[in-house]
Each structure stands twice: as C-alpha cells, then as structure tokens.
Scaffold this motif. Structure first.
Motif, short mmCIF file in Angstrom:
data_model
loop_
_atom_site.label_atom_id
_atom_site.label_comp_id
_atom_site.label_asym_id
_atom_site.label_seq_id
_atom_site.Cartn_x
_atom_site.Cartn_y
_atom_site.Cartn_z
N ASP A 72 2.03 27.15 32.28
CA ASP A 72 2.13 27.17 33.74
C ASP A 72 2.69 25.84 34.22
O ASP A 72 2.71 24.85 33.49
N GLU A 73 3.14 25.82 35.47
CA GLU A 73 3.85 24.67 36.02
C GLU A 73 3.38 24.36 37.42
O GLU A 73 3.02 25.27 38.17
N GLU A 74 3.44 23.11 37.78
CA GLU A 74 3.15 22.71 39.16
C GLU A 74 4.38 22.85 40.05
O GLU A 74 4.27 23.12 41.24
N SER A 75 5.55 22.66 39.50
CA SER A 75 6.79 22.72 40.27
C SER A 75 7.01 24.11 40.83
O SER A 75 6.66 25.13 40.21
N ARG A 80 9.79 16.57 33.47
CA ARG A 80 8.71 16.49 32.48
C ARG A 80 8.39 17.87 31.93
O ARG A 80 8.13 18.03 30.73
N GLU A 81 8.41 18.88 32.79
CA GLU A 81 8.12 20.24 32.33
C GLU A 81 9.23 20.77 31.43
O GLU A 81 8.97 21.45 30.44
N ILE A 82 10.47 20.44 31.76
CA ILE A 82 11.59 20.82 30.88
C ILE A 82 11.43 20.15 29.52
O ILE A 82 11.54 20.80 28.47
N ASP A 83 11.13 18.87 29.52
CA ASP A 83 11.02 18.12 28.27
C ASP A 83 9.83 18.58 27.43
O ASP A 83 9.82 18.36 26.20
N SER A 84 8.84 19.21 28.06
CA SER A 84 7.65 19.65 27.32
C SER A 84 7.89 20.95 26.56
O SER A 84 7.03 21.36 25.76
N GLN A 85 9.01 21.59 26.76
CA GLN A 85 9.19 22.93 26.20
C GLN A 85 9.10 23.00 24.68
O GLN A 85 8.51 23.95 24.15
N PRO A 86 9.64 22.07 23.90
CA PRO A 86 9.46 22.18 22.45
C PRO A 86 7.99 22.26 22.03
O PRO A 86 7.62 23.08 21.18
#
Length: 293
Positions: free
Chosen positions: A131-134, A6-12
C-alpha cells in the motif's frame, strides 16, 4: 526525494516480499482454471485488470474479461469476480458487489484489510505491505501483476533484481526537452502503456497518450514531433520504430521486462513533475480514493 520516489524505489524489496510470502495464495485465489472470470477496477486498477485478463487467457486458464467498475458492464455468467481497489473504499467498486448475482465467488485485491471491499468479498488477496500513502499508485499495481504472472506460470523470480539494477541507473530522458509522451503496448502490455500514460497525466499534468502498438500508425502518429517521446513497452513490431522515427520523435524500446519498463515510466513521471515544480504525490483535483456521497 518525494514520497512517490521512495515508493518507486521500494519496489524490488516489495516484489521479493510478495513472491516469498504470497505466491501460493495468489495462485489459489487468481488462477481458477477453467472458470469464467471478470476483473473490475477504476483508474489504475482498471488498467491492471486489463493486463490481468490478457495474461490469464494467454496462460490458458480460461475466459477472462476486464471492465471498469465505474461503467455499465454486462453479466455473462461469470464464475468468479476479482475486484481491485488499493484503498478498498472506491465507491464504484463497493457498489459493484450489488450487481454480482448470489452464489458467484468474489475475490478482493486490496491494501486495506478492514475496508468495505475486503469485508464484502468472499476472499481477499491482501497487499497491505504494498500500500502507498501517495495519491499516485506505483508499487501496488505492479506487485499485483507480478503475483498474477507468477500464478500463471511466468518465471518472474529475477524481476526484483532486474528492477533494482534499473533503478540504480539514471534515466536517459531530459524532461526539459520533451512535451509529449506516448506509450505503446500490445496484448497484456497495453494495460501497462495506459497506466504509464496515466502516471504522466496525474503526477506531472503533462500531455500523454497510450495506444495499442500497431494502431499507433492509424492516425495518432500525425501528432508526433521533435518534442515527443514514444516508448514501446514490450517487444516492438517490425518496422514500427522506423515509422515513428521519421516524425522526429525519440523512440524508446524496451531493454527490460515490461513491468520494469513501467517502473521506469513511473520514474519519468516524477522527473517531469519535479521539473515543472509540482508535487507528484498530491496531484491537483485528485484524492487517494474516489468516495462518492
């Protein structure tokens, strides 16, 4: 879908937000034309620091060195020190402030406003929305480098759309057929290659390596075989693809901007982890921040 996915996909979306809201602030904090700059970080942040240093010098803003905050680094009369820490709590980055002479300006790039790194710095470039939770970093370092490139004059306005288009397509690599992952870069993309390989090791516990592109022929090529993939981030040097292909390895050349290629490498790391039955968000033996007692 894992948290990392999900964090990768949120990058755009995150990248567009960064360009819309922080481009001017990043330019004011990071360019420092003519200043001698040191950039410090650990792990992913150290690789982002290497890419930043190469980009800044290449753009003509002045001498820029990158160093691991966790290693001894010599003082060379720097005018500005930039300290990278997603969590703002990394012990070696916090301790680095004690080695910076009085009067030298410091800028923290972090995701947490009230963290020790942010509180000790003279100024802060706050990327809390990235920021990220992972445990595994993805969008924080790419957002920082996107802003740095914008500050240095690169035309990066189309990268959010380019990343979205790439993310909408399936990866063309089968994790089941591969056991060895190599990333090559040159100049500022060597830092990206190191970060890509780290993602494979962290998230998937898989065999990954990274090298400067032309140095790969000076020994490491001997290990490549038919279960290897060698991914070149950025423009490939003449003849390098043919030299690698004779080993039987699959060679992947860049079809996108190098930052988007890094996003694709992040996706591959998650795919390998999931193929192996691993949770890429919580790699064994790792925590989100290294805080030493």
């Amino acid at each position: 879908m894992t948290l990392t996915s999900r964090e990768i996909d949120s990058q755009p979306v995150i990248w567009q937000q960064a360009l819309d809201t922080l481009a001017d602030r990043a330019t004011a904090r990071l360019t420092a034309r003519g200043a001698r700059v040191l950039v410090l970080g650990c792990g992913t942040s150290a690789f982002a620091a290497e890419s930043f240093a190469a980009l800044r010098e290449q753009a003509g803003f002045g001498e820029t060195d990158a160093a691991y905050a966790s290693e001894p680094w010599p003082w060379r009369g720097y005018d500005l020190v930039v300290l990278l820490s997603r969590s703002g709590t990394t012990t070696e980055v916090v301790q680095a402030f004690d080695r910076i002479p009085a009067g030298v300006r410091t800028v923290a790039v972090t995701g947490v406003a009230d963290s020790p790194v942010a509180e000790r710095a003279d100024d802060v470039l706050l990327l809390d929305f990235a920021d990220e939770e992972s445990v595994v970093q993805t969008r924080f370092p790419t957002t920082f480098l996107l802003l740095a490139r914008a500050a240095f004059g690169d035309d990066v306005g189309g990268l959010p759309a380019q990343a979205a288009a790439a993310l909408s397509q399936p990866l063309e690599l089968d994790p089941a057929a591969l056991s060895h992952f190599v990333y090559l870069g040159s100049g500022w993309t060597y830092g990206l290659a190191q970060e890509a390989a780290l993602k494979i090791r962290e998230a998937a516990q898989a065999w990954s390596e990274s090298y400067p592109q032309l140095d790969y022929r000076h020994g490491p090529l001997a290990v490549a075989g038919d279960t290897s993939v060698v991914w070149i981030i950025g423009e490939e040097a003449p003849g390098i693809v043919d030299d690698i292909a004779v080993t039987g390895a699959r060679v992947v050349t860049s079809t996108h901007d190098p930052l988007v290629e890094l996003v694709q490498a992040q996706r591959l790391a998650v795919a390998i982890a999931e193929h192996r039955g691993l949770n890429p968000d919580t790699p064994r033996n790792l925590t989100r921040s290294i805080v030493l007692s």
